[in-house]
Design an enzyme around this catalytic site. Sequence first.
Site, mmCIF file in Angstrom:
data_model
loop_
_atom_site.group_PDB
_atom_site.id
_atom_site.type_symbol
_atom_site.label_atom_id
_atom_site.label_comp_id
_atom_site.label_asym_id
_atom_site.label_seq_id
_atom_site.Cartn_x
_atom_site.Cartn_y
_atom_site.Cartn_z
ATOM 1 N N ASP A 9 38.176 35.899 45.743
ATOM 2 C CA ASP A 9 39.410 36.453 45.185
ATOM 3 C C ASP A 9 39.676 37.804 45.856
ATOM 4 O OD1 ASP A 9 41.519 37.025 43.213
ATOM 5 O OD2 ASP A 9 40.055 38.428 42.382
ATOM 6 N N ASP A 11 42.209 40.901 44.560
ATOM 7 C CA ASP A 11 42.306 42.079 43.695
ATOM 8 C C ASP A 11 41.185 42.106 42.669
ATOM 9 O OD1 ASP A 11 44.981 43.221 44.602
ATOM 10 O OD2 ASP A 11 45.492 41.136 44.189
ATOM 11 N N GLY A 44 46.011 34.772 44.243
ATOM 12 C CA GLY A 44 47.332 34.468 43.713
ATOM 13 C C GLY A 44 48.440 35.033 44.581
#
Length: 267
Positions: A9, A11, A44
């Site tokens: 991932d 952040d 995302g």
Amino acid sequence: MEKRVVFFDLDGTLLNDGKSVLESTKKAIKALQDKGVYVVICTGRAPRMFDWLLKDLDIDSYVSMNGQHVVFEGKELYSNPMDEEMLHELACLAKSQGHGLGYSNHDGVSVSDEAHPLIMSSLEGLKIPYPQVEEEFYRHSPVHQVQLYCAPDEIEQYTSRFSDYTFISWAENALDLLPAGASKAIGVQKVLEHLQIPVDNSYAFGDGPNDFEMLEYVGTGIAMGNALQELKEKADYVTGSCSEDGILQGLVHVGLLALSEVELVDA
């Protein structure tokens, strides 16, 4: 050594609290690459929102927009754009309520309004400049993910009207909107199938609400020390925070790296 792959991932994971990459993380990524371990960003964000990081870390494989678009070694593996008429219905509702929308695809990001206060405050937290404004972007370009900008107490009108879509909060006044069933795990699956790597040989690091499916799907799910408590409880291991060498600690703990290998890297 059997083929292995690690999904990261961005952040709160690869990126620390200041939205930069720790030197220990850079060295750990380089050491993995030197050993032939595949490294894949899983986020995302839309690709244009992290293209600088791909260059900085010499990574050309990623799962973006929560699994809606997958690229491996520079080549597209998977793309799942959203329905245009549904997007128009959503845009009409948001406009009537004074809410902001963002449209993300493989090539860029556009927003519905100029200087919308909730869009500005949400993107400032990511240290991202305000995107181009194009109210009906969805009419001529594919959209893989939508960002909805509204107050928390105003979300229900969207979740009830678009009940066959998934809403994932990522800031106080911001949510990602995706087709039902879409998640980072779908992108992870596409990469594993392409590489013909068994799930047991896959690892993932994450910290937020859009990381649950990914950490549950892979062979070893690792939650950052700054992760949601619920994610920590689901993870196989909890490492240090994103600002405290958590990536390096986690990779060493699961046996993918030894500290001596990282110390030899000239990042």
